[in-house]
Design an enzyme around this catalytic site. Structure first.
Site, short mmCIF file in Angstrom:
data_model
loop_
_atom_site.label_atom_id
_atom_site.label_comp_id
_atom_site.label_asym_id
_atom_site.label_seq_id
_atom_site.Cartn_x
_atom_site.Cartn_y
_atom_site.Cartn_z
N ASN A 92 3.57 -13.01 -5.35
CA ASN A 92 3.44 -12.70 -3.93
C ASN A 92 3.38 -14.02 -3.15
O ASN A 92 2.49 -14.84 -3.37
CB ASN A 92 2.15 -11.88 -3.73
CG ASN A 92 1.95 -11.47 -2.30
OD1 ASN A 92 2.12 -12.29 -1.39
ND2 ASN A 92 1.59 -10.22 -2.07
N HIS A 129 1.29 -15.97 1.31
CA HIS A 129 0.47 -17.07 1.82
C HIS A 129 1.25 -18.35 2.12
O HIS A 129 0.74 -19.25 2.78
CB HIS A 129 -0.73 -17.33 0.91
CG HIS A 129 -1.69 -16.17 0.99
ND1 HIS A 129 -2.18 -15.71 2.18
CD2 HIS A 129 -2.18 -15.34 0.04
CE1 HIS A 129 -2.95 -14.66 1.96
NE2 HIS A 129 -2.96 -14.42 0.67
N HIS A 169 4.94 -8.88 1.74
CA HIS A 169 4.33 -7.73 2.42
C HIS A 169 4.59 -7.87 3.92
O HIS A 169 4.07 -8.79 4.55
CB HIS A 169 2.83 -7.73 2.10
CG HIS A 169 2.07 -6.58 2.69
ND1 HIS A 169 0.72 -6.39 2.48
CD2 HIS A 169 2.44 -5.57 3.50
CE1 HIS A 169 0.32 -5.31 3.11
NE2 HIS A 169 1.34 -4.80 3.76
N ARG A 196 3.50 -6.83 7.02
CA ARG A 196 2.38 -6.09 7.61
C ARG A 196 2.71 -5.69 9.04
O ARG A 196 3.50 -6.33 9.73
CB ARG A 196 1.13 -6.98 7.62
CG ARG A 196 0.56 -7.24 6.24
CD ARG A 196 -0.76 -7.99 6.38
NE ARG A 196 -1.77 -7.13 6.95
CZ ARG A 196 -2.74 -6.52 6.26
NH1 ARG A 196 -2.85 -6.73 4.97
NH2 ARG A 196 -3.60 -5.75 6.85
N ARG A 211 1.08 -10.76 10.22
CA ARG A 211 0.22 -11.96 10.12
C ARG A 211 0.79 -13.03 9.19
O ARG A 211 0.43 -14.18 9.27
CB ARG A 211 -1.20 -11.59 9.72
CG ARG A 211 -1.33 -11.13 8.30
CD ARG A 211 -2.78 -10.99 7.91
NE ARG A 211 -3.43 -9.90 8.60
CZ ARG A 211 -4.46 -9.22 8.09
NH1 ARG A 211 -4.93 -9.55 6.91
NH2 ARG A 211 -5.02 -8.24 8.75
N GLU A 234 6.39 -4.90 -0.05
CA GLU A 234 5.21 -4.03 0.15
C GLU A 234 5.20 -3.57 1.60
O GLU A 234 5.35 -4.38 2.52
CB GLU A 234 3.92 -4.83 -0.10
CG GLU A 234 3.68 -5.13 -1.54
CD GLU A 234 2.39 -5.93 -1.72
OE1 GLU A 234 1.63 -6.09 -0.75
OE2 GLU A 234 2.16 -6.38 -2.83
N THR A 266 -5.41 -6.30 1.22
CA THR A 266 -5.38 -4.87 0.89
C THR A 266 -6.63 -4.51 0.08
O THR A 266 -6.75 -4.91 -1.08
CB THR A 266 -4.10 -4.55 0.08
OG1 THR A 266 -3.02 -5.27 0.67
CG2 THR A 266 -3.80 -3.08 0.11
N GLU A 283 1.05 0.86 -9.21
CA GLU A 283 0.42 -0.46 -9.38
C GLU A 283 -1.08 -0.25 -9.24
O GLU A 283 -1.56 0.25 -8.21
CB GLU A 283 0.93 -1.46 -8.33
CG GLU A 283 0.25 -2.81 -8.49
CD GLU A 283 0.96 -3.94 -7.77
OE1 GLU A 283 2.19 -3.86 -7.59
OE2 GLU A 283 0.27 -4.89 -7.39
N HIS A 286 -3.84 -7.61 -7.77
CA HIS A 286 -4.87 -7.90 -6.76
C HIS A 286 -6.05 -8.68 -7.33
O HIS A 286 -6.72 -8.22 -8.25
CB HIS A 286 -5.40 -6.65 -6.04
CG HIS A 286 -5.83 -7.01 -4.64
ND1 HIS A 286 -7.04 -7.58 -4.37
CD2 HIS A 286 -5.16 -6.94 -3.48
CE1 HIS A 286 -7.09 -7.83 -3.07
NE2 HIS A 286 -5.96 -7.46 -2.50
N1 PXP Z 1 -0.27 -6.23 -5.36
C1 PXP Z 1 -0.42 -5.65 -4.15
C2 PXP Z 1 0.07 -4.26 -3.99
C3 PXP Z 1 -1.00 -6.35 -3.07
O1 PXP Z 1 -1.15 -5.75 -1.88
C4 PXP Z 1 -1.41 -7.69 -3.29
C5 PXP Z 1 -2.02 -8.48 -2.15
O2 PXP Z 1 -1.19 -8.56 -1.08
C6 PXP Z 1 -1.19 -8.26 -4.54
C7 PXP Z 1 -0.65 -7.51 -5.57
C8 PXP Z 1 -1.54 -9.69 -4.83
O3 PXP Z 1 -2.92 -9.88 -4.72
P1 PXP Z 1 -3.50 -11.35 -4.79
O4 PXP Z 1 -2.93 -12.11 -3.65
O5 PXP Z 1 -4.97 -11.14 -4.68
O6 PXP Z 1 -3.07 -11.92 -6.11
#
Ligand code: PXP
Length: 238
Positions: free
Chosen positions: A7, A10, A43, A45, A49, A70, A101, A151, A192
């Protein structure tokens, strides 16, 4: 081989902090794939953001990158997702005030909507996934909604592991969910809050076919990249 999706939201968070173009999420997407990731997660959003519409457009256009988009159940976001044709979509809950999330989808409350959304993506041959809490009830419901994958939200076990608390009950629950999901034909993903330690624990569950990890990888990469960047500057200003 278990797959790793990264992901890169960031990267966009850092870029947006200056309202500029650096660091570029598209370049990050190419880099993570070149470094061995199997797919890139972004993602979009509702509050934009981090990832922006133009990022989705540019990243989805790259045919060599498998993109997992996402999205929430918002109809405007849904249209954007259908237009950009990512390889995969993952439906997630979204709450304007949350930092990230915070939990899985409320499947029973949104079942008709989710089922309809899933069928729209399936018609376009886009792999579908539902981000859910690890509960037996949600696994059964997810199957009824005809999703390809689920997931499992691993935030709870990640927090327990990080706090050195007993995570056994949560692990047992996750294992039960993985077994059932796989038995009824759902592909299992997890994500997550994962770091090295939690991923090592969950890696032992053979039904998990994909991990999606963001925050920890981007955070850790800062430390591993600082050295080279500082050396480059020292050379320039010598
Ligand atoms: N999977 C999903 C569905 C998420 O929403 C997120 C966070 O955006 C992640 C994985 C990745 O989570 P993390 O950034 O905490 O590794």
């Amino acid at each position: 081989m278990t797959r790793l999706g990264i992901n890169i939201d960031h990267i966009a968070t850092i870029r947006n902090a200056r309202g500029s173009t650096h660091p570029d999420p598209l370049l990050a997407a190419k880099k993570v794939i070149n470094s061995g990731a199997n797919s890139v997660t972004i993602h979009l959003r509702e509050d934009r953001r981090h990832i922006k519409d133009s990022d989705v457009f540019k990243i989805c256009k790259e045919k060599k990158i498998l993109v997992n988009l996402e999205i929430s159940l918002n109809s405007k976001i849904l249209k954007i997702a259908l237009r950009n044709q990512p390889n995969f979509i993952c439906l997630v809950p979204e709450n304007r005030k949350e930092i990230t999330t915070e939990g899985g989808l409320n499947l029973s409350k949104n079942k008709n909507k989710i089922k309809k959304i899933i069928s729209q993506f399936k018609k376009k041959n886009i792999r579908t996934s539902l981000f859910i809490n690890p509960t037996i009830k949600d696994i059964k419901l997810a199957k009824k909604l005809d999703t390809d994958c689920i997931e499992l939200h691993t935030g709870k076990i990640s927090n327990l592991v990080k706090a050195n608390k007993n995570f056994y009950r949560e692990l047992v629950m996750i294992k039960k969910c993985c077994k059932l999901a796989s038995l009824i034909g759902l592909e299992v993903h997890a994500g997550h809050g994962l770091d090295y330690k939690t991923t090592k624990i969950l890696k032992k569950i053979k039904q998990i076919e994909e991990f999606n990890i963001g925050h920890f990888i981007i955070g850790e990469s800062i430390f591993y990249g600082l050295d080279k960047t500082i050396k480059t500057f020292k050379k320039i200003i010598k």
